[in-house]
Scaffold this motif. Sequence first.
Motif, PDB file in Angstrom:
ATOM      1  N   ARG A  19      22.169-101.899  55.558  1.00 40.72           N
ATOM      2  CA  ARG A  19      23.226-100.796  55.907  1.00 40.72           C
ATOM      3  C   ARG A  19      23.845-101.042  54.702  1.00 40.72           C
ATOM      4  O   ARG A  19      24.044 -99.514  54.155  1.00 40.72           O
TER       5      ARG A  19
ATOM      6  N   TRP B  84      19.918 -99.313  60.789  1.00 43.63           N
ATOM      7  CA  TRP B  84      20.339 -98.960  62.324  1.00 43.63           C
ATOM      8  C   TRP B  84      20.371 -98.831  63.429  1.00 43.63           C
ATOM      9  O   TRP B  84      21.092 -98.492  64.690  1.00 43.63           O
TER      10      TRP B  84
ATOM     11  N   ARG C 191      26.478 -94.547  66.306  1.00 42.55           N
ATOM     12  CA  ARG C 191      25.476 -94.567  65.464  1.00 42.55           C
ATOM     13  C   ARG C 191      24.248 -93.935  65.791  1.00 42.55           C
ATOM     14  O   ARG C 191      23.446 -93.681  65.022  1.00 42.55           O
TER      15      ARG C 191
END
Length: 428
Positions: A311, A338, A407
């Motif tokens: 990430r 993610w 997210r």
Amino acid sequence: MSAAPATERTLQPAAWRRALGPMAVAVILLSVVLQEPVAGLLPPDTPRWALFLAIAVPIVAAVAIGLSIAYPRVRVGADGALVVRARRVAPSEVVGIRRSVSSGGNAGYLVYTLETSNGGGIRVLVAGAPIRGLGIAELGVLREVIAASAIPVGADPSELERSFFAANLLASGRRIEADRRLVLRELDGLRGAPHRSDAEPAVSEQVAVPPMSASPSADATLQDDREAERQLSGAAGTRIFRRVALGLFALACLAAAVLLIVLVVMESLGTDFGAADEDPLTATMSFAILAALLTGILWAIAADLDDARRRALSREWLAAAPAEQLARGLPTPFHAAWMRAPGGRMAGLALLVLGMVALLAVIGGPVALAGSYAAPAVGIVATMVGVVLGGVALWLWFARRRAYARRVEWLLEIAGPRVREGDEPLAG
């Protein structure tokens, strides 16, 4: 009862028939768990078969009735009208559709809710496991109904596709609005049939277009992915640590499983085992279980560190990428890192431990009070602590789910056109 017309077709068969396997498993497991409590409620001379029926019949009846209410039998008449519980619904009365995807453990389901003009709804279990969804022929009937319905085509296809992907990734069971075009496209994918929009001309009417090589944008996207792979391979430390930890975890689990089989076989042959500090095999089994637990935690930490590193690299890529690269979207190799709730595996494990502690406290408090195992104040305090910890665990779980939803929405936005590449928008 009169026979159904020959032209009548089944869109959704009785749901309980598609759940015979899960019902059988549930009956067997619950009959083992509930055998002693139920036997205590019946006369001592009750035969075993009657005891089994006393447990099985209510379970089967509850599941069958519940499934019949949730997913009624749906037929399509010769005129194209849907027949649901003796009620007829014309295709023009189907004015909307909601779609939900749910997943948990070894179960997963795709459900459509057909909304009618009078405010009602018809739930259709399109695909699923362990309760089966529709067959190929039934999917074809459903497609015809939706194609002939009054379900609108959305004005913003990209936003609808983003919602489709978010629902697939979250698999929370939340129902979202869908449009006719994307639903037909999904049904074609489930049937394994090539998709053609209703607005497109027939194949014979289309203008022949000579085959072309990959477009410049496709080449640039592929180049972005290769560059991302090179960046990730340059930071191989956490990935190696992750693989080594996974290997150790697998070996520890294998050793524990083999030892468990050996102990069970030896005990069935008459061998008695002592405590861990007296019997070498028992001590070895305890060590194997402890090793599996510790290596599992080690792997979870290593995997979370590796995902965090990936990430971080994706953020660096986003910060350094020019406008044309950003327009093509975040490279695919960065996506997987993610695709996990914030906090990773260790946060999930901590929530599980917190929930177990809360459950033990809630159960142990009243047991201590009833059995006089401790002072009354201890039982009361333990119960209150369990309730509070349970509330905290639930709040953290929901907060984590909300953070994961945010997210996923961010990833779908930043991935850009990559999430909509190809003919099938729901492949991810």
